[in-house]
Design a protein around this motif. Structure first.
Motif, PDB file in Angstrom:
ATOM      1  N   LEU A  30      28.326  32.916  20.147  1.00  0.00           N
ATOM      2  CA  LEU A  30      28.016  32.072  18.996  1.00  0.00           C
ATOM      3  C   LEU A  30      28.922  32.482  17.838  1.00  0.00           C
ATOM      4  N   LEU A  31      29.521  31.500  17.159  1.00  0.00           N
ATOM      5  CA  LEU A  31      30.326  31.739  15.960  1.00  0.00           C
ATOM      6  C   LEU A  31      29.709  31.000  14.791  1.00  0.00           C
ATOM      7  N   MET A  32      29.612  31.682  13.642  1.00  0.00           N
ATOM      8  CA  MET A  32      29.140  31.073  12.398  1.00  0.00           C
ATOM      9  C   MET A  32      30.163  31.364  11.305  1.00  0.00           C
ATOM     10  N   VAL A  33      30.457  30.354  10.469  1.00  0.00           N
ATOM     11  CA  VAL A  33      31.461  30.503   9.416  1.00  0.00           C
ATOM     12  C   VAL A  33      30.975  29.842   8.132  1.00  0.00           C
ATOM     13  N   GLU A  66      32.940  33.723  26.786  1.00  0.00           N
ATOM     14  CA  GLU A  66      32.757  34.703  25.719  1.00  0.00           C
ATOM     15  C   GLU A  66      34.104  35.025  25.096  1.00  0.00           C
ATOM     16  N   ILE A  67      34.070  35.718  23.957  1.00  0.00           N
ATOM     17  CA  ILE A  67      35.283  36.145  23.276  1.00  0.00           C
ATOM     18  C   ILE A  67      35.634  37.553  23.759  1.00  0.00           C
ATOM     19  N   VAL A 107      28.232  36.421  17.662  1.00  0.00           N
ATOM     20  CA  VAL A 107      27.164  37.115  18.386  1.00  0.00           C
ATOM     21  C   VAL A 107      27.353  36.854  19.871  1.00  0.00           C
ATOM     22  N   GLN A 108      27.400  37.917  20.649  1.00  0.00           N
ATOM     23  CA  GLN A 108      27.402  37.792  22.102  1.00  0.00           C
ATOM     24  C   GLN A 108      26.840  39.073  22.707  1.00  0.00           C
ATOM     25  N   LYS A 180      29.800  47.163  15.320  1.00  0.00           N
ATOM     26  CA  LYS A 180      29.059  46.437  16.354  1.00  0.00           C
ATOM     27  C   LYS A 180      27.576  46.656  16.082  1.00  0.00           C
ATOM     28  N   THR A 181      26.833  45.582  15.890  1.00  0.00           N
ATOM     29  CA  THR A 181      25.447  45.690  15.440  1.00  0.00           C
ATOM     30  C   THR A 181      24.500  45.035  16.435  1.00  0.00           C
ATOM     31  N   PRO A 182      23.748  45.820  17.211  1.00  0.00           N
ATOM     32  CA  PRO A 182      22.781  45.237  18.150  1.00  0.00           C
ATOM     33  C   PRO A 182      21.681  44.481  17.403  1.00  0.00           C
ATOM     34  N   LEU A 183      21.288  43.338  17.938  1.00  0.00           N
ATOM     35  CA  LEU A 183      20.233  42.531  17.350  1.00  0.00           C
ATOM     36  C   LEU A 183      18.933  42.707  18.122  1.00  0.00           C
ATOM     37  N   GLU A 184      17.830  42.644  17.413  1.00  0.00           N
ATOM     38  CA  GLU A 184      16.501  42.671  18.015  1.00  0.00           C
ATOM     39  C   GLU A 184      15.879  41.283  17.915  1.00  0.00           C
ATOM     40  N   THR A 185      14.927  41.019  18.787  1.00  0.00           N
ATOM     41  CA  THR A 185      14.231  39.739  18.745  1.00  0.00           C
ATOM     42  C   THR A 185      13.614  39.516  17.378  1.00  0.00           C
ATOM     43  N   GLY A 186      13.869  38.339  16.803  1.00  0.00           N
ATOM     44  CA  GLY A 186      13.342  38.013  15.489  1.00  0.00           C
ATOM     45  C   GLY A 186      14.274  38.338  14.344  1.00  0.00           C
TER      46      GLY A 186
END
Length: 306
Positions: A30-33, A66-67, A107-108, A180-186
């Motif tokens: 996912l890319l956001m700009v 993926e990138i 995000v991937q 590099k930042t791991p994401l958690e649910t929510g």
């Protein structure tokens, strides 16, 4: 990937909306700009449009699905956007180059990677609180870092809108990267321009965006910011994603909920408004001027679309 995403921009009390925002996703990335243009006439709008289009079109080419190197992708694409804006400046013999801030995030594999130049911000929020946000490339931020002024003084400082890094202009942009930042649910990622964060503290945004339904929460947040901005309210733009590991609960608006599990490897979904075609991006240009600008933007970035 499963996530909920929503983006919206408003002109505030300004004649033109020079903000631009877009997102794009494949099965695995996912890319956001978000970009905030600066420049006379309609050139700030064009600088911001070039920035988001260069990044989105680069993603469309390279997300397979993926990138391969997200940080390298962000660096290369933002530098290409910078060069494309300079090309536009030279082609039109402008005395001063239009410029734009830019913040972008990939995000991937449940990991977020982001980069920025200028004072458009990314916030990472968890449980209704701000975990971190980008550091503005502005003179006021430098004064805060040096202890010359405090946060309250920074909020009303006469040079609070002056940035020392951006895309466009004759100086090479200073692009700052996250870890590099791991994401958690929510977890919530919010990318926004200074018209929003300048009047809405991050803590208030985090509480507002804790709501399950972003399609209700974001318009309410922008409405509050528009009021707080008063008669000189700047353009207000935000792109928000909530990371999920399951489908959104029943009752949420389905159009903002995405599951990429069944997407094919070569499918890309994009939300990018064409220059002059969204009523939220107010412009005083005629239909003929809009058409000409669209063609000029396309021809400018064509050589970077390889």
């Amino acid at each position: 990937m499963k996530f909920t995403i929503y983006q919206e921009s408003r002109p505030g009390k300004r004649a033109n909306n020079e903000d631009r925002l877009a997102h794009c996703y494949s099965r695995d990335a996912l890319l956001m700009v978000v970009a905030d243009g600066m420049g006379g006439h309609y050139y700030g709008e064009i600088a911001a449009q070039i920035a988001v289009q260069v990044l989105i079109e680069s993603f469309q080419r390279e997300a397979t699905p993926e990138i391969s190197d997200p940080f390298l992708f962000l660096q290369k694409s933002m530098n290409n956007a910078h060069r494309a804006i300079i090309d536009f400046t030279d082609a039109h013999h402008l005395k001063d180059s239009p410029r734009t801030t830019c913040v972008a995030c990939i995000v991937q594999h449940n990991i977020a990677y982001w980069a920025h130049a200028g004072d458009s911000r990314l916030y990472l929020m968890r449980g209704g609180k701000v975990l971190t946000h980008t550091r503005d490339h502005s003179r006021v931020q430098l004064l805060k870092d040096q202890g010359v002024i405090n946060a309250a003084q920074a909020a009303v400082h006469p040079e609070r809108n002056k940035v020392y890094s951006c895309l466009g202009g004759r100086l090479t942009p200073e692009i700052e990267f996250s870890r590099k930042t791991p994401l958690e649910t929510g977890d919530v990622l919010a990318l926004c321009t200074d018209g929003l964060w300048g009047v809405m503290p991050g803590e208030m945004m985090a509480v507002a965006l804790k709501s399950e339904n972003l399609m209700q929460a974001v318009p309410m947040l922008l409405g509050q910011a528009d009021i707080r901005g008063g008669p000189n309210a700047d353009n207000l733009s935000i792109l928000v994603v909530r990371w999920e590991d399951s489908y959104i609960e029943e009752g949420a608006t389905a159009t903002s909920t995405v599951s990429t599990q069944t997407m094919s490897r070569d499918t890309i979904t994009t939300r990018l408004d064409e220059f002059g075609r969204n009523p939220n991006f107010k412009t005083e240009l005629s239909e003929e001027e809009i058409e000409r600008a669209i063609e000029e933007i396309r021809s400018t970035i064509q050589k970077y679309s390889k």
